[in-house]
Design a protein around this motif. Structure first.
Motif, PDB file in Angstrom:
ATOM      1  N   UNK A 151       0.870  -1.170   0.000  1.00 64.26           N
ATOM      2  CA  UNK A 151       0.000   0.000   0.000  1.00 64.26           C
ATOM      3  C   UNK A 151       0.907   1.219   0.000  1.00 64.26           C
ATOM      4  N   UNK A 152       0.865   1.970  -1.095  1.00 65.07           N
ATOM      5  CA  UNK A 152       1.708   3.158  -1.227  1.00 65.07           C
ATOM      6  C   UNK A 152       3.173   2.840  -0.918  1.00 65.07           C
ATOM      7  N   UNK A 153       3.642   1.699  -1.419  1.00 65.39           N
ATOM      8  CA  UNK A 153       5.047   1.325  -1.276  1.00 65.39           C
ATOM      9  C   UNK A 153       5.407   0.652   0.037  1.00 65.39           C
ATOM     10  N   UNK A 154       4.438   0.467   0.936  1.00 61.94           N
ATOM     11  CA  UNK A 154       4.715  -0.193   2.211  1.00 61.94           C
ATOM     12  C   UNK A 154       4.102  -1.590   2.216  1.00 61.94           C
ATOM     13  N   UNK A 155       4.743  -2.509   2.939  1.00 61.53           N
ATOM     14  CA  UNK A 155       4.277  -3.890   2.994  1.00 61.53           C
ATOM     15  C   UNK A 155       2.917  -3.993   3.670  1.00 61.53           C
ATOM     16  N   UNK A 156       2.049  -4.846   3.076  1.00 57.02           N
ATOM     17  CA  UNK A 156       0.680  -5.014   3.557  1.00 57.02           C
ATOM     18  C   UNK A 156       0.375  -6.506   3.676  1.00 57.02           C
ATOM     19  N   UNK A 157       0.039  -6.939   4.879  1.00 59.33           N
ATOM     20  CA  UNK A 157      -0.164  -8.357   5.194  1.00 59.33           C
ATOM     21  C   UNK A 157      -1.491  -8.885   4.666  1.00 59.33           C
ATOM     22  N   UNK A 158      -1.444 -10.083   4.083  1.00 60.87           N
ATOM     23  CA  UNK A 158      -2.635 -10.825   3.681  1.00 60.87           C
ATOM     24  C   UNK A 158      -2.444 -12.288   4.086  1.00 60.87           C
ATOM     25  N   UNK A 159      -3.522 -12.937   4.495  1.00 61.80           N
ATOM     26  CA  UNK A 159      -3.458 -14.365   4.816  1.00 61.80           C
ATOM     27  C   UNK A 159      -4.725 -15.039   4.322  1.00 61.80           C
ATOM     28  N   UNK A 160      -4.624 -16.327   4.090  1.00 60.99           N
ATOM     29  CA  UNK A 160      -5.789 -17.077   3.639  1.00 60.99           C
ATOM     30  C   UNK A 160      -5.714 -18.503   4.141  1.00 60.99           C
ATOM     31  N   UNK A 161      -6.870 -19.090   4.326  1.00 59.96           N
ATOM     32  CA  UNK A 161      -6.989 -20.516   4.568  1.00 59.96           C
ATOM     33  C   UNK A 161      -7.180 -21.200   3.224  1.00 59.96           C
ATOM     34  N   UNK A 162      -7.129 -22.512   3.209  1.00 57.85           N
ATOM     35  CA  UNK A 162      -7.460 -23.266   2.006  1.00 57.85           C
ATOM     36  C   UNK A 162      -8.973 -23.250   1.821  1.00 57.85           C
ATOM     37  N   UNK A 163      -9.466 -23.351   0.586  1.00 55.88           N
ATOM     38  CA  UNK A 163     -10.919 -23.385   0.375  1.00 55.88           C
ATOM     39  C   UNK A 163     -11.637 -24.424   1.230  1.00 55.88           C
ATOM     40  N   UNK A 164     -11.040 -25.601   1.368  1.00 57.87           N
ATOM     41  CA  UNK A 164     -11.664 -26.636   2.197  1.00 57.87           C
ATOM     42  C   UNK A 164     -11.782 -26.243   3.656  1.00 57.87           C
ATOM     43  N   UNK A 165     -10.822 -25.467   4.141  1.00 56.37           N
ATOM     44  CA  UNK A 165     -10.887 -24.997   5.532  1.00 56.37           C
ATOM     45  C   UNK A 165     -12.010 -23.986   5.706  1.00 56.37           C
ATOM     46  N   UNK A 166     -12.183 -23.091   4.722  1.00 56.17           N
ATOM     47  CA  UNK A 166     -13.311 -22.162   4.810  1.00 56.17           C
ATOM     48  C   UNK A 166     -14.629 -22.942   4.807  1.00 56.17           C
ATOM     49  N   UNK A 167     -14.734 -23.930   3.941  1.00 55.45           N
ATOM     50  CA  UNK A 167     -15.983 -24.709   3.874  1.00 55.45           C
ATOM     51  C   UNK A 167     -16.256 -25.441   5.188  1.00 55.45           C
ATOM     52  N   UNK A 168     -15.219 -25.924   5.842  1.00 55.79           N
ATOM     53  CA  UNK A 168     -15.395 -26.573   7.145  1.00 55.79           C
ATOM     54  C   UNK A 168     -15.871 -25.565   8.191  1.00 55.79           C
ATOM     55  N   UNK A 169     -15.330 -24.341   8.132  1.00 51.51           N
ATOM     56  CA  UNK A 169     -15.790 -23.282   9.037  1.00 51.51           C
ATOM     57  C   UNK A 169     -17.260 -22.964   8.800  1.00 51.51           C
ATOM     58  N   UNK A 170     -17.649 -22.889   7.535  1.00 54.98           N
ATOM     59  CA  UNK A 170     -19.054 -22.609   7.224  1.00 54.98           C
ATOM     60  C   UNK A 170     -19.949 -23.692   7.816  1.00 54.98           C
ATOM     61  N   UNK A 171     -19.569 -24.939   7.624  1.00 53.28           N
ATOM     62  CA  UNK A 171     -20.385 -26.060   8.104  1.00 53.28           C
ATOM     63  C   UNK A 171     -20.539 -26.009   9.619  1.00 53.28           C
TER      64      UNK A 171
END
Length: 198
Positions: A151-171
Motif C-alpha cells: 500500500x503506497x510502497x509499504x508492505x501489507x499483510x494478507x493471509x488465507x486458509x485453504x478453500x476446504x478450511x473455509x468450507x469446514x468453518x461454514x459447516x
C-alpha cells in the motif's frame, strides 16, 4: 504484521480512498449479494474504509449501513459522506453485535488482513450476527498461505486458509456456500465467497 494494518491505512487513507473511488470491479458480486437482501435491510460492513464505492452503492439502493473500520481517517470520511448511517471506529476482531442483527454482512478486502485464527473466529461471529436467511460476502486468497502486498510502497499483510478450511468453518457455523470463484477474472482476480445463514 496484522497489527500494523491500522497505522498503514491511517497514514495512507486519502491515497487509498482516491484509488478506491476510481474502481468498482466487484459490482456484479454486490448485485448478487443485495439480490438476497430485502430493500431497506440492515447491512454490516466490516472494514468499510471511507465508504467509496461500496457504501455509496448500497446507500443509493436503500439499505441501512453500519460500518466498522480501524482507521480514524477512514471513518471520518464515511461519516462525512453518509451522516445518516452508523460508522464505528474499531477493530473488526473486537467488534460485537447482537445475534440475528443483520440481513447482510460484508468483509470486503478486510478479512484477508487477519491471520488464520482471527479469520476463523470472525467467520463464526458473522454467522451469529446474521439473521436466518441472511448473506455474507467476502474475499480471500486462492489458497492457504500468507502473501505480502503493498500500500503506497509499504508492505501489507494478507493471509488465507485453504478453500476446504473455509468450507469446514461454514459447516460448523451454520453457513452454506451460495457462490465461490477463485481468482475471478471479472473481479480483478479476487477470490470471492458468497454464503448464507441456513
Amino acid at each position: 504484521m496484522p497489527d500494523r494494518i491500522a497505522e498503514l491505512y491511517q497514514r495512507h487513507a486519502l491515497a487509498f480512498d482516491a484509488a478506491r473511488r476510481r474502481s468498482f470491479l466487484e459490482r456484479a458480486w454486490f448485485d448478487r449479494f443485495i439480490h438476497r437482501i430485502p430493500r431497506g435491510g440492515e447491512i454490516l460492513d466490516l472494514g468499510c474504509g471511507g465508504g467509496e464505492p461500496v457504501a455509496r452503492y448500497l446507500v443509493d439502493r436503500g439499505y441501512q449501513l453500519t460500518g466498522v473500520d480501524i482507521a480514524p481517517s477512514m471513518i471520518k470520511l464515511a461519516r462525512t459522506r453518509f451522516s445518516r448511517h452508523r460508522w464505528i471506529e474499531g477493530d473488526i476482531r473486537k467488534f460485537g453485535a447482537e445475534s440475528n442483527a443483520y440481513d447482510g454482512i460484508i468483509a470486503w478486502s478486510s478479512l484477508f488482513h487477519l491471520d488464520a485464527e482471527a479469520q476463523a473466529k470472525l467467520i463464526a461471529r458473522i454467522a451469529i450476527w446474521l439473521k436466518r436467511g441472511g448473506v455474507a460476502l467476502f474475499n480471500t486468497g486462492p489458497a492457504d498461505g500468507i502473501a505480502i502486498g503493498e500500500l503506497e510502497g509499504e508492505e501489507l499483510f494478507h493471509a488465507s486458509l485453504a478453500p476446504g478450511e473455509y468450507r469446514a468453518l461454514f459447516a460448523r457455523s451454520g453457513l452454506a456456500e451460495i457462490a465461490h470463484r477463485i481468482e475471478d477474472p471479472d473481479c480483478g482476480g479476487m477470490t470471492v465467497w458468497l454464503v448464507g445463514k441456513v
